[in-house]
Design a protein around this motif. Structure first.
Motif, short mmCIF file in Angstrom:
data_model
loop_
_atom_site.label_atom_id
_atom_site.label_comp_id
_atom_site.label_asym_id
_atom_site.label_seq_id
_atom_site.Cartn_x
_atom_site.Cartn_y
_atom_site.Cartn_z
N ARG A 1 -6.85 6.28 -0.29
CA ARG A 1 -7.97 5.95 -1.18
C ARG A 1 -7.52 5.47 -2.55
N ARG A 2 -6.31 5.84 -2.95
CA ARG A 2 -5.83 5.44 -4.28
C ARG A 2 -5.23 4.04 -4.22
N LEU A 3 -6.11 3.06 -4.37
CA LEU A 3 -5.72 1.65 -4.24
C LEU A 3 -6.20 0.89 -5.47
N PRO A 4 -5.52 -0.20 -5.83
CA PRO A 4 -5.87 -0.94 -7.06
C PRO A 4 -7.33 -1.35 -7.13
N VAL B 1 0.86 -1.19 0.00
CA VAL B 1 0.00 0.00 0.00
C VAL B 1 0.90 1.23 0.00
N PRO B 2 0.78 2.08 -1.02
CA PRO B 2 1.61 3.30 -1.04
C PRO B 2 1.12 4.31 -0.02
N ALA C 1 -10.38 -3.80 3.35
CA ALA C 1 -9.46 -4.83 3.83
C ALA C 1 -8.44 -4.24 4.80
N ASN C 2 -7.97 -3.01 4.52
CA ASN C 2 -7.01 -2.37 5.43
C ASN C 2 -7.65 -2.06 6.77
#
Length: 349
Positions: free
Chosen positions: A231-234, A203-204, A242-243
């Motif tokens: 919020r910028r997740l694949p 996670v960036p 999930a996080n």
């Protein structure tokens, strides 16, 4: 002769013996202290948070010894919960304190007589029918329940409406709610010495070049808050859910090692976590939390089906995957259902 001498000696020195009442009180205090220290060693992070949310009547300093805990607040003093317990854990974020929405919605179920907590994650964009209001996203339910025109948000009312909406959607009665404000997570996490979180994928960070790698790692409060707000997740909201689920799992698995650390957790959590429930008392909830030794996440379907209504996107659960889980919770046979469906268990989050 010897017997008479002994009797005379005892009678002569009887007035020198200390009164028994103070001694009994001292013994009682020692017993409470022993229970208190035993409680401290057993407390999980979630249980410590519940103590804070109970608003115990004492002021804490970071260097103070653990205050005396009333006997009624000890887990052993609460009557046991001899039935299944279902708690809605709501991770809420705000826009500067003006309004709150639930970014993370978890159903935590503890079967009757079990030491395992089962986590079921509900997507925040889930299409729901709010009682007496109508169609909305699940995460918006907290906003509709808590918002008061010209007044500060009513967080207990938001939690109550969200719980009633969960019941209307899943058929699962909710016994209590635990509302965790993201703004308070940093202090709670730091007071625990960090929380271990296990990620399925990297996670960036929201800023900079940092990347939280896949796998298990212990994060401090600042890093944890950064990760949860990403919020910028694949996979968008699915990854964010999930996080949030991984954090709650890590919080439940955390432990408090000594009285001073417990005092810090209590002080930090007072403003960040609140508990409400008409069907179970806070001491009972605390007792259940201290007895949990396993946390298992149950998958009700990651490939949620999207639907657009009036230009608004929602998510819908797959009944074939979610309904059996909800029915098993209602009928107190989730343990057997999980054993018969091992693929539904999430190894990581």
């Amino acid at each position: 002769m010897i017997e008479e001498q002994l009797r005379e000696t005892f009678e002569r020195h009887e007035t020198l013996a200390p009164p028994s009442a103070p001694l009994r009180e001292a013994i009682d205090r020692a017993v409470v202290r022993r229970r208190r220290h035993r409680l401290t060693r057993r407390l999980t992070g979630a249980a410590a948070a519940l103590i804070a949310a109970a608003s115990l009547p004492f002021a804490l300093n970071t260097t103070a010894a653990l205050p005396e805990i009333e006997n009624t607040m000890l887990p052993g003093a609460a009557p046991p919960v001899d039935r299944p317990l279902t708690v809605a854990v709501l991770g809420v974020d705000d826009d500067g304190g003006r309004s709150y929405r639930a970014d993370t919605v978890l159903v935590v179920h503890v079967p009757a007589g079990s030491h395992t907590a089962y986590l079921v994650s509900l997507p925040r964009d889930l299409l729901v029918e709010i009682p007496d209001r109508g169609r909305a996203r699940l995460g918006e339910t907290f906003y509709f329940g808590s918002q008061r025109k010209g007044q500060a948000p009513d967080l207990p009312a938001g939690a109550d409406l969200t719980a009633r909406t969960i019941t209307a959607t899943t058929g699962v009665p909710v016994d209590a709610t635990v509302t965790v404000r993201f703004s308070g997570l940093r202090a709670v996490t730091d007071a625990l010495g960090g929380v271990q979180i296990c990620l399925d994928r990297p996670v960036p960070a929201r800023r900079g070049d940092r990347v939280y790698p896949a796998g298990c790692q212990r994060l401090d409060g600042r890093s944890m808050l950064d990760l949860l707000r990403q919020r910028r997740l694949p996979h968008g909201v699915y990854d964010r859910d999930a996080n949030g689920r991984a954090f709650v799992r890590g919080l439940l698995s955390s432990s408090v090692s000594d009285p001073i650390q417990l005092a810090r957790v209590v002080r930090a959590a007072t403003d960040g976590i609140s508990v409400a429930g008409a069907e179970v008392t806070t001491p009972q909830l605390l007792r259940v939390a201290t007895e949990i030794d396993t946390v298992t996440a149950v998958d009700i379907g990651s490939d949620f089906r999207g639907v657009t209504i009036d230009n608004v996107e929602y998510e819908r659960l797959d009944p074939a995957r979610s309904t059996p889980v909800f029915v098993a919770i209602k009928e107190n046979r989730l343990t057997d259902w999980v054993a018969a469906n091992p693929r539904a268990v999430r190894d990581g989050t």
